[in-house]
Structures are given as structure tokens and as C-alpha cells.
Design a protein around this motif. Structure first.
Motif, PDB file in Angstrom:
ATOM      1  N   GLN A  92      39.178  38.435  47.480  1.00 51.56           N
ATOM      2  CA  GLN A  92      39.685  38.078  47.908  1.00 51.56           C
ATOM      3  C   GLN A  92      38.886  36.998  48.463  1.00 51.56           C
ATOM      4  O   GLN A  92      39.920  35.316  48.844  1.00 51.56           O
ATOM      5  N   LEU A 149      42.471  32.823  46.153  1.00 54.57           N
ATOM      6  CA  LEU A 149      41.306  32.804  46.927  1.00 54.57           C
ATOM      7  C   LEU A 149      41.235  32.177  48.408  1.00 54.57           C
ATOM      8  O   LEU A 149      41.661  31.138  47.651  1.00 54.57           O
ATOM      9  N   ARG A 171      47.146  34.132  38.801  1.00 52.91           N
ATOM     10  CA  ARG A 171      45.197  33.733  38.290  1.00 52.91           C
ATOM     11  C   ARG A 171      45.182  33.063  36.648  1.00 52.91           C
ATOM     12  O   ARG A 171      43.817  32.582  36.075  1.00 52.91           O
ATOM     13  N   GLN A 172      46.319  33.136  36.322  1.00 56.92           N
ATOM     14  CA  GLN A 172      46.554  32.033  34.826  1.00 56.92           C
ATOM     15  C   GLN A 172      47.011  30.851  35.521  1.00 56.92           C
ATOM     16  O   GLN A 172      47.003  30.232  36.190  1.00 56.92           O
ATOM     17  N   SER A 204      37.891  37.419  38.748  1.00 56.97           N
ATOM     18  CA  SER A 204      38.616  37.828  38.369  1.00 56.97           C
ATOM     19  C   SER A 204      38.492  39.542  38.093  1.00 56.97           C
ATOM     20  O   SER A 204      39.254  40.274  38.045  1.00 56.97           O
ATOM     21  N   LYS A 205      37.393  40.098  36.771  1.00 57.79           N
ATOM     22  CA  LYS A 205      37.238  41.227  37.243  1.00 57.79           C
ATOM     23  C   LYS A 205      36.820  42.175  38.554  1.00 57.79           C
ATOM     24  O   LYS A 205      36.563  42.889  38.648  1.00 57.79           O
ATOM     25  N   ILE A 237      36.071  32.056  37.753  1.00 58.75           N
ATOM     26  CA  ILE A 237      36.757  32.585  37.552  1.00 58.75           C
ATOM     27  C   ILE A 237      37.126  33.383  36.897  1.00 58.75           C
ATOM     28  O   ILE A 237      37.467  35.075  37.519  1.00 58.75           O
ATOM     29  N   LEU A 238      37.313  33.524  35.991  1.00 57.86           N
ATOM     30  CA  LEU A 238      37.051  34.413  35.325  1.00 57.86           C
ATOM     31  C   LEU A 238      36.715  35.678  35.309  1.00 57.86           C
ATOM     32  O   LEU A 238      36.702  36.992  35.578  1.00 57.86           O
ATOM     33  N   LEU A 288      44.755  37.294  32.549  1.00 60.03           N
ATOM     34  CA  LEU A 288      44.634  38.040  34.109  1.00 60.03           C
ATOM     35  C   LEU A 288      45.450  37.751  34.929  1.00 60.03           C
ATOM     36  O   LEU A 288      46.759  37.499  33.997  1.00 60.03           O
ATOM     37  N   ALA A 340      44.052  30.566  43.179  1.00 52.87           N
ATOM     38  CA  ALA A 340      44.648  31.691  41.813  1.00 52.87           C
ATOM     39  C   ALA A 340      44.404  33.010  43.739  1.00 52.87           C
ATOM     40  O   ALA A 340      44.058  34.309  43.452  1.00 52.87           O
TER      41      ALA A 340
END
Ligand code: SF4
Length: 216
Positions: free
Chosen positions: A85, A111, A12-13, A80-81, A76-77, A8, A109
Motif C-alpha cells: 500500500q 498507493l 490500477r488500470q 501491483s504484483k 506500476i506493473l 490489473l 493507483a
């Protein structure tokens, strides 16, 4: 080989969570209603609602047990694609669940966290925007009223204008005020709402534009 989390973008990690929530659907679309209408947003629709609106258009959401438990990490994954926002948490009635962990992870993250709620259950989570849409079928808890950024009243019949004013008097002076026709009654109620807003300009019109432009 790196895990999906490690791949990520920075920021976002490290967002692993063991917490899972019943998710009816999640998708990237445009917000169709209220103050953020027209903005790209990632929607998370949680299962579970005990409010019982007769005109509810997501009755399939009511039984939380019908929906799979998804880990926050997996949500989240997926978010994140997308370049989103904003994450809108909706339902069902999302406050039937403890949303502290979800919003903490989303905000970590980077957001923005927006919620759409009837307010009928205690507030949890940290929110950038609270859209309160009280329902006659189960009243909102008083403590959420001063926290609402937006009051969205679904107008089903004429008596709902007086009911809307009752709640407008209870939210903060900064709270945005919206009247939105109930979808199946929109042909009858929209002209009345337009007249009402012209006579009471503190209110604005909210239309479910996603239903007009045919996006989820
Ligand atoms: S609060 Fe929302 S999900 Fe629950 S019954 Fe009412 S319209 Fe449907």
C-alpha cells in the motif's frame, strides 16, 4: 488477449506513462527506518546523487547513467504484483528528477507515496509522507523544511547533535524527529544517542532494522 495493464485490479488500470526514470533497484520489503519502520513497503531507488556524503552506503547510486531507465508503467506493473500500500521513493537523491508524473500515477493507483530525500533539490511530486534527511555535504533548500513530516538526522559524530537541533528548529511543530546512528559508527554513537534522547525527549531513535533482520 488482454494486456498486462488490462489485467490489473480496478483502480490500477489506465496508468500508462511514457515517462521513465533511472532505477537502481526496486523491491518489496519492510521499511527499516523512521516513522514507518516495520511496515511493508515497495521501494524504488532512483539513480543519481550529487550530495556526496563520505559515509554513504549506496555510492553505486550516484551516477544516474549507470542505471537503466524504467518506464513508470513497468514499475506500476511490478508494484501491483505485491499487496503493498506504500511506495517509498529513495535514492540516491530522488529529487534530482521530476517526480510529478511518478507520484501522480502511484496515487491514482491508490498507493501512498513516501519520499526519503536530503532536500538538496527542488521538491517535485505529490507526497503522503516526506522524510527529510538533511546532509552536511549539501544543505537542504529552505522551502522543504516546513513540509517535512519527519526529520531524520544521521548521527556520525558528537557535533551532529547541535547540527540536528539547528534543523529541528526549522521544521514544523508536527514534524517527527529522529536520530539515527550512522551504520559503521553505530557501536560508538548509539549509546550517546540514547543519552541524548533521554535528555531531549522530543527526539526518537531510528535504527536501520532492515540491516539487523537482513532484508533489503
Ligand atoms: S544523500 Fe544519500 S545517496 Fe546521496 S551521498 Fe548522501 S547518503 Fe548517499
Amino acid at each position: 488477449m488482454k494486456s498486462e495493464i488490462e489485467n490489473l485490479p480496478a483502480g490500477r488500470q489506465g496508468l500508462k506513462s511514457k515517462i521513465a526514470l533511472p532505477v537502481m533497484e526496486h523491491f518489496y520489503t519492510l521499511q527499516g527506518e523512521g516513522y514507518h519502520q516495520g511496515k511493508a513497503a515497495y521501494f524504488i531507488r532512483l539513480g543519481g546523487c550529487d550530495v556526496g556524503c563520505v559515509w554513504c552506503d549506496v555510492k553505486d547510486s550516484w551516477d544516474a547513467e549507470r542505471h537503466p531507465l524504467l518506464k513508470i508503467e513497468d514499475l506500476i506493473l511490478n508494484i501491483s504484483k505485491t499487496p503493498s500500500q506504500i511506495v517509498v521513493v529513495t535514492g540516491g537523491e530522488p529529487l534530482m528528477h521530476d517526480l510529478d508524473e511518478l507520484t501522480s500515477v502511484l496515487q491514482s493507483a491508490g498507493l501512498k507515496t513516501n519520499i526519503e530525500t536530503s532536500g538538496a533539490h527542488p521538491l517535485s511530486g505529490k507526497w503522503n509522507w516526506i522524510c527529510l534527511s538533511p546532509k552536511k555535504f549539501k544543505a537542504p533548500l529552505p522551502e522543504i523544511l516546513p513540509l517535512a513530516n519527519e526529520l531524520k538526522i544521521v548521527v556520525f559524530n558528537k557535533s551532529d547533535f547541535d547540527w540536528a537541533e539547528k534543523y529541528a528548529a526549522l521544521v514544523s511543530p508536527q514534524c517527527k524527529l529522529y536520530l539515527q546512528p550512522e551504520w559503521d559508527n553505530a557501536a560508538q554513537m548509539t549509546p550517546l544517542i540514547i543519552d541524548y534522547i533521554k535528555a531531549n525527549p522530543k527526539w526518537e531513535l531510528s535504527l536501520q532494522i532492515h540491516k539487523y533482520i537482513h532484508v533489503p
